[in-house]
Design a protein around this motif. Structure first.
Motif, PDB file in Angstrom:
ATOM      1  N   GLU A   3       0.826  -1.200   0.000  1.00  0.00           N
ATOM      2  CA  GLU A   3       0.000   0.000   0.000  1.00  0.00           C
ATOM      3  C   GLU A   3       0.865   1.256   0.000  1.00  0.00           C
ATOM      4  OE1 GLU A   3      -2.754  -0.117   3.212  1.00  0.00           O
ATOM      5  OE2 GLU A   3      -3.889  -1.821   2.420  1.00  0.00           O
ATOM      6  N   GLN A   4       1.962   1.208   0.761  1.00  0.00           N
ATOM      7  CA  GLN A   4       2.856   2.362   0.820  1.00  0.00           C
ATOM      8  C   GLN A   4       3.521   2.626  -0.533  1.00  0.00           C
ATOM      9  OE1 GLN A   4       4.806   0.682   4.498  1.00  0.00           O
ATOM     10  NE2 GLN A   4       4.994   2.863   5.011  1.00  0.00           N
ATOM     11  N   ILE A   5       3.968   1.547  -1.169  1.00  0.00           N
ATOM     12  CA  ILE A   5       4.614   1.674  -2.484  1.00  0.00           C
ATOM     13  C   ILE A   5       3.625   2.208  -3.513  1.00  0.00           C
ATOM     14  CG2 ILE A   5       5.559   0.359  -4.424  1.00  0.00           C
ATOM     15  CD1 ILE A   5       7.615   0.806  -2.364  1.00  0.00           C
ATOM     16  N   THR A   6       2.399   1.686  -3.469  1.00  0.00           N
ATOM     17  CA  THR A   6       1.363   2.144  -4.406  1.00  0.00           C
ATOM     18  C   THR A   6       1.085   3.630  -4.213  1.00  0.00           C
ATOM     19  OG1 THR A   6       0.329  -0.045  -4.446  1.00  0.00           O
ATOM     20  CG2 THR A   6      -1.012   1.809  -5.166  1.00  0.00           C
ATOM     21  N   HIS A   7       1.010   4.046  -2.957  1.00  0.00           N
ATOM     22  CA  HIS A   7       0.771   5.453  -2.655  1.00  0.00           C
ATOM     23  C   HIS A   7       1.935   6.316  -3.165  1.00  0.00           C
ATOM     24  CE1 HIS A   7      -0.467   9.084  -0.594  1.00  0.00           C
ATOM     25  NE2 HIS A   7       0.703   9.142   0.036  1.00  0.00           N
ATOM     26  N   GLN A  11       2.062   9.358  -6.033  1.00  0.00           N
ATOM     27  CA  GLN A  11       2.652  10.674  -5.818  1.00  0.00           C
ATOM     28  C   GLN A  11       3.627  11.038  -6.936  1.00  0.00           C
ATOM     29  OE1 GLN A  11       4.045  10.066  -1.637  1.00  0.00           O
ATOM     30  NE2 GLN A  11       2.911  11.958  -1.221  1.00  0.00           N
ATOM     31  N   VAL A  12       4.372  10.023  -7.390  1.00  0.00           N
ATOM     32  CA  VAL A  12       5.285  10.246  -8.519  1.00  0.00           C
ATOM     33  C   VAL A  12       4.497  10.656  -9.754  1.00  0.00           C
ATOM     34  CG1 VAL A  12       6.908   9.156 -10.117  1.00  0.00           C
ATOM     35  CG2 VAL A  12       7.097   8.709  -7.676  1.00  0.00           C
ATOM     36  N   THR A  13       3.450   9.906 -10.058  1.00  0.00           N
ATOM     37  CA  THR A  13       2.623  10.187 -11.227  1.00  0.00           C
ATOM     38  C   THR A  13       2.021  11.586 -11.147  1.00  0.00           C
ATOM     39  OG1 THR A  13       2.095   7.840 -11.455  1.00  0.00           O
ATOM     40  CG2 THR A  13       0.653   9.398 -12.594  1.00  0.00           C
ATOM     41  N   ALA A  14       1.708  12.010  -9.940  1.00  0.00           N
ATOM     42  CA  ALA A  14       1.120  13.342  -9.747  1.00  0.00           C
ATOM     43  C   ALA A  14       2.170  14.438  -9.695  1.00  0.00           C
ATOM     44  CB  ALA A  14       0.293  13.355  -8.462  1.00  0.00           C
ATOM     45  N   ARG A  19      12.537  11.538  -7.876  1.00  0.00           N
ATOM     46  CA  ARG A  19      13.188  10.228  -7.956  1.00  0.00           C
ATOM     47  C   ARG A  19      14.010   9.945  -6.699  1.00  0.00           C
ATOM     48  NH1 ARG A  19      14.919   6.809 -12.269  1.00  0.00           N
ATOM     49  NH2 ARG A  19      16.528   5.391 -11.541  1.00  0.00           N
ATOM     50  N   ARG A  20      14.797  10.944  -6.290  1.00  0.00           N
ATOM     51  CA  ARG A  20      15.637  10.760  -5.110  1.00  0.00           C
ATOM     52  C   ARG A  20      14.779  10.423  -3.876  1.00  0.00           C
ATOM     53  NH1 ARG A  20      20.784  12.131  -3.799  1.00  0.00           N
ATOM     54  NH2 ARG A  20      21.062  13.223  -5.785  1.00  0.00           N
ATOM     55  N   GLU A  21      13.669  11.138  -3.713  1.00  0.00           N
ATOM     56  CA  GLU A  21      12.788  10.886  -2.571  1.00  0.00           C
ATOM     57  C   GLU A  21      12.164   9.494  -2.657  1.00  0.00           C
ATOM     58  OE1 GLU A  21      11.329  15.520  -1.803  1.00  0.00           O
ATOM     59  OE2 GLU A  21      10.231  14.208  -3.193  1.00  0.00           O
ATOM     60  N   PHE A  22      11.730   9.118  -3.867  1.00  0.00           N
ATOM     61  CA  PHE A  22      11.120   7.802  -4.053  1.00  0.00           C
ATOM     62  C   PHE A  22      12.121   6.697  -3.746  1.00  0.00           C
ATOM     63  CE2 PHE A  22      10.065   4.061  -6.554  1.00  0.00           C
ATOM     64  CZ  PHE A  22       8.706   3.896  -6.287  1.00  0.00           C
ATOM     65  N   MET A  39      10.055   0.649 -10.818  1.00  0.00           N
ATOM     66  CA  MET A  39       8.752   1.125 -10.346  1.00  0.00           C
ATOM     67  C   MET A  39       8.620   2.632 -10.548  1.00  0.00           C
ATOM     68  SD  MET A  39       8.526  -1.155  -6.859  1.00  0.00           S
ATOM     69  CE  MET A  39       6.960  -0.510  -6.318  1.00  0.00           C
ATOM     70  N   PHE A  40       9.710   3.359 -10.268  1.00  0.00           N
ATOM     71  CA  PHE A  40       9.671   4.808 -10.464  1.00  0.00           C
ATOM     72  C   PHE A  40       9.475   5.138 -11.937  1.00  0.00           C
ATOM     73  CE2 PHE A  40      11.522   8.871 -11.485  1.00  0.00           C
ATOM     74  CZ  PHE A  40      10.972   9.712 -10.521  1.00  0.00           C
ATOM     75  N   ALA A  41      10.223   4.427 -12.812  1.00  0.00           N
ATOM     76  CA  ALA A  41      10.120   4.683 -14.250  1.00  0.00           C
ATOM     77  C   ALA A  41       8.699   4.440 -14.746  1.00  0.00           C
ATOM     78  CB  ALA A  41      11.109   3.807 -15.009  1.00  0.00           C
ATOM     79  N   ASP A  42       8.065   3.355 -14.272  1.00  0.00           N
ATOM     80  CA  ASP A  42       6.689   3.048 -14.674  1.00  0.00           C
ATOM     81  C   ASP A  42       5.730   4.148 -14.212  1.00  0.00           C
ATOM     82  OD1 ASP A  42       7.532   0.724 -15.850  1.00  0.00           O
ATOM     83  OD2 ASP A  42       6.974  -0.571 -14.163  1.00  0.00           O
ATOM     84  N   ALA A  43       5.935   4.623 -12.976  1.00  0.00           N
ATOM     85  CA  ALA A  43       5.051   5.662 -12.442  1.00  0.00           C
ATOM     86  C   ALA A  43       5.246   6.973 -13.182  1.00  0.00           C
ATOM     87  CB  ALA A  43       5.318   5.847 -10.948  1.00  0.00           C
ATOM     88  N   ALA A  44       6.513   7.317 -13.475  1.00  0.00           N
ATOM     89  CA  ALA A  44       6.796   8.563 -14.195  1.00  0.00           C
ATOM     90  C   ALA A  44       6.238   8.506 -15.606  1.00  0.00           C
ATOM     91  CB  ALA A  44       8.306   8.800 -14.229  1.00  0.00           C
ATOM     92  N   ARG A  45       6.346   7.330 -16.241  1.00  0.00           N
ATOM     93  CA  ARG A  45       5.843   7.186 -17.610  1.00  0.00           C
ATOM     94  C   ARG A  45       4.325   7.335 -17.639  1.00  0.00           C
ATOM     95  NH1 ARG A  45       8.383   2.920 -18.554  1.00  0.00           N
ATOM     96  NH2 ARG A  45      10.200   3.828 -19.566  1.00  0.00           N
ATOM     97  N   ALA A  46       3.669   6.870 -16.577  1.00  0.00           N
ATOM     98  CA  ALA A  46       2.212   6.984 -16.501  1.00  0.00           C
ATOM     99  C   ALA A  46       1.776   8.442 -16.460  1.00  0.00           C
ATOM    100  CB  ALA A  46       1.695   6.244 -15.270  1.00  0.00           C
ATOM    101  N   ALA A  47       2.650   9.300 -15.945  1.00  0.00           N
ATOM    102  CA  ALA A  47       2.335  10.727 -15.884  1.00  0.00           C
ATOM    103  C   ALA A  47       2.411  11.379 -17.250  1.00  0.00           C
ATOM    104  CB  ALA A  47       3.291  11.433 -14.921  1.00  0.00           C
ATOM    105  N   GLY A  48       3.078  10.703 -18.188  1.00  0.00           N
ATOM    106  CA  GLY A  48       3.209  11.245 -19.542  1.00  0.00           C
ATOM    107  C   GLY A  48       4.432  12.133 -19.664  1.00  0.00           C
ATOM    108  N   PRO A  49       4.948  12.266 -20.858  1.00  0.00           N
ATOM    109  CA  PRO A  49       6.138  13.089 -21.079  1.00  0.00           C
ATOM    110  C   PRO A  49       5.897  14.551 -20.716  1.00  0.00           C
ATOM    111  CG  PRO A  49       5.674  11.695 -22.985  1.00  0.00           C
ATOM    112  CD  PRO A  49       4.483  11.615 -22.095  1.00  0.00           C
TER     113      PRO A  49
END
Length: 527
Positions: A3-7, A11-14, A19-22, A39-49
């Motif tokens: 749950e923590q990782i998902t949250h 936050q990354v997507t938003a 990255r450093r904090e994640f 996981m960070f890369a997947d979340a960042a990619r979901a946010a879009g370029p």
């Protein structure tokens, strides 16, 4: 923990977690660095370029003699420059499929002899001219011209005729070839206004960035082209800084002067990858490091001598000591298991001092020094590889002598000019393109001067053969011929090893060529 990782990922997507904090929070939760990075890369990619920012590359492979003329591209910096300002009709996608670019679609006749490229409409060149099928036709005609000395000349020789037909560009081949779309993806075949007939080095294309500064051997700057036909290109500008020295290139990345570098030396890759502000990416593919001999020039016109040198090199030793495991052993042919229709039953050439000495004796060589010309820029670790080669050759009584050359001018004055030198190939998506570019008798980039009519005939037969099993059999014969009679010593296939700042997102592995097949500036963005 899930749950923590998902949250955290949300936050990354938003855009609320860096990255450093994640990475720090994930480490505290016991998540491995590799897993957290993915996981960070997947979340960042979901946010879009994200758009904006000035991207800087620090690249090996640039010289003062470089031109923006796509026909001349022979090293890394010109290749990258072309990717900024130009587009081909099609591109090879990371999964090996054909991806439309300036052609919306490609259709072949039932016998794979006639191919029609439906062109994208409304595409604008950087000079304001709208692209037409005539521009495409003239581009292909220029690269088919003997005087162009184009790196694509070998693959163009299989074309019987071409024509501009309204919104279509049509190619008719001498013989059927199911791989024709792959040939049209060659990075030299950048579409230029009027084919580049008047000024091929003007750097005018349809790419996402247009030329702003062109200082060969120093730097090249490109600014975003507002009217590009696609969503490619997320940066305001791209600067390519030529840094041929490996130490300086690495230091520039570590200090943040540049955001990405090519040709990370394998001996420092693991250490560099531990830096907190960057990631080292390694992609296996078709690239290979070679020593090339001109088969038509003494003493290399003697196949016994060529075989002596091939047996005298310790391939596994080079993979271990030069590549540090970032690659695999080669077999004196430019093809490996990354290619479709590769035949793994071809025997692996062995390192044998006894066989090397036996072939050397049979060659009747007079014992004079055999000069191998090499430069640091030929490939990472090239000088070290040559020194290892010299040591094992000496054990067989072969008098190999190394002549170290400067990086500047190497690709214009040594490679494809001198009879024995170090080099590299990025590989090609299919066997037909690799062989057509570098082993066809009439190819301008036949850098081993391997000119064998029987080989050419097999190449043409393979193009015309639509049965894959039969085609694979022909390719096996061709591979054996290059291995046993050719002038290429291919000790190793290299991974593409690149260092990339963690400020960048959107990385994807692409085995076609280095730096995401030149598409980093098209597909990545600042986090």
């Amino acid at each position: 923990m899930n749950e923590q990782i998902t949250h955290m990922a949300k936050q990354v997507t938003a855009g609320k977690l860096t990255r450093r904090e994640f990475m720090g929070k994930a480490a505290a939760l016991g998540v491995s660095a590799a897993m957290a990075s993915t996981m960070f890369a997947d979340a960042a990619r979901a946010a879009g370029p994200k758009k904006g920012g000035d991207l800087k590359f620090g690249l090996q492979g640039g010289e003062s003699t470089n031109s923006l003329d796509p026909a001349t591209y022979a090293s890394s910096v010109p290749f990258q420059n072309g990717k900024q300002f130009g587009d081909q009709l099609v591109e090879v996608a990371p999964d090996g499929s054909i991806e439309p670019r300036l052609a919306e679609s490609v259709e072949g006749s039932a016998d794979a002899r006639v191919w029609t490229f439906k062109l994208r409409q409304g595409v604008e060149f950087h000079n304001g001219k709208t692209m037409t099928s005539e521009d495409v036709l003239k581009t292909m005609e220029r690269h088919s011209n003997e005087d162009s000395q184009s790196g694509a000349l070998g693959i163009m020789r299989g074309i019987e005729s071409m024509k501009a037909d309204g919104d279509n560009f049509q190619v008719t081949l001498n013989e059927p070839n199911a791989d024709l779309p792959y040939l049209m993806a060659d990075y030299h075949l950048i579409i230029q206004p009027d084919g580049g007939m008047e000024d091929p080095g003007a750097g005018v294309g349809t790419g996402p960035y247009q030329v702003e500064v062109n200082e060969p051997g120093v730097r090249h700057v490109f600014k975003k082209f507002a009217n590009h036909w696609s969503d490619y290109g997320n940066f305001d500008s791209v600067e390519v800084v030529v840094i041929n020295d490996a130490t300086a290139r690495t230091a520039a990345l570590q200090s943040g002067q540049v955001h990405a570098i090519n040709r990370v030396e394998p001996k420092i890759a693991d250490l560099l990858g531990r830096a907190p502000n960057l990631t080292v990416h390694s992609t296996a593919g078709r690239g290979h490091y070679v020593f090339i001999m001109h088969c038509d020039t003494a003493p290399f016109d003697n196949n016994e001598l060529r075989l002596a040198l091939k047996h005298a090199i310790n391939r596994q030793d080079l993979v271990d000591k030069v590549l540090r495991g970032y690659g695999s052993i080669g077999n004196d042919m430019p093809i490996n298991a990354a290619y479709p229709l590769f035949d793994g039953s071809i025997p692996q050439r062995e390192f044998s001092i006894e066989k090397a000495a036996e072939h050397y004796k049979k060659s009747g060589h007079d014992g004079s020094p055999i000069i191998l010309q090499v430069a640091d820029g030929a490939f990472p670790g090239a000088v070290d590889a040559a020194a290892l080669f010299q040591q094992t050759a000496a054990q067989a009584g072969i008098p190999l002598e190394i002549k170290r050359e400067p990086n500047d001018g190497y690709w214009s004055e040594v490679w494809n000019v001198q009879p024995f030198c170090a080099s590299y190939w990025g590989g090609r998506p299919v066997q037909d393109q690799m062989y057509s570019t570098a082993y066809l008798s009439t190819a301008d980039w036949n850098d081993t001067r391997f000119k064998v009519p029987a080989f050419d005939e097999m190449l043409f037969a393979a193009r015309a053969e639509l049965d894959n099993d039969k085609r694979k059999g022909i390719y096996k014969q061709m591979g054996m011929m290059v291995r046993d009679e050719g002038g290429v010593i291919c000790p190793m296939f290299n991974d593409f090893v690149e260092g990339v700042s963690n400020q960048l997102e959107g990385w994807e592995s692409d085995p076609t060529q280095e730096m995401m097949n030149g598409n980093m500036s098209r597909k990545m963005w600042f986090s």
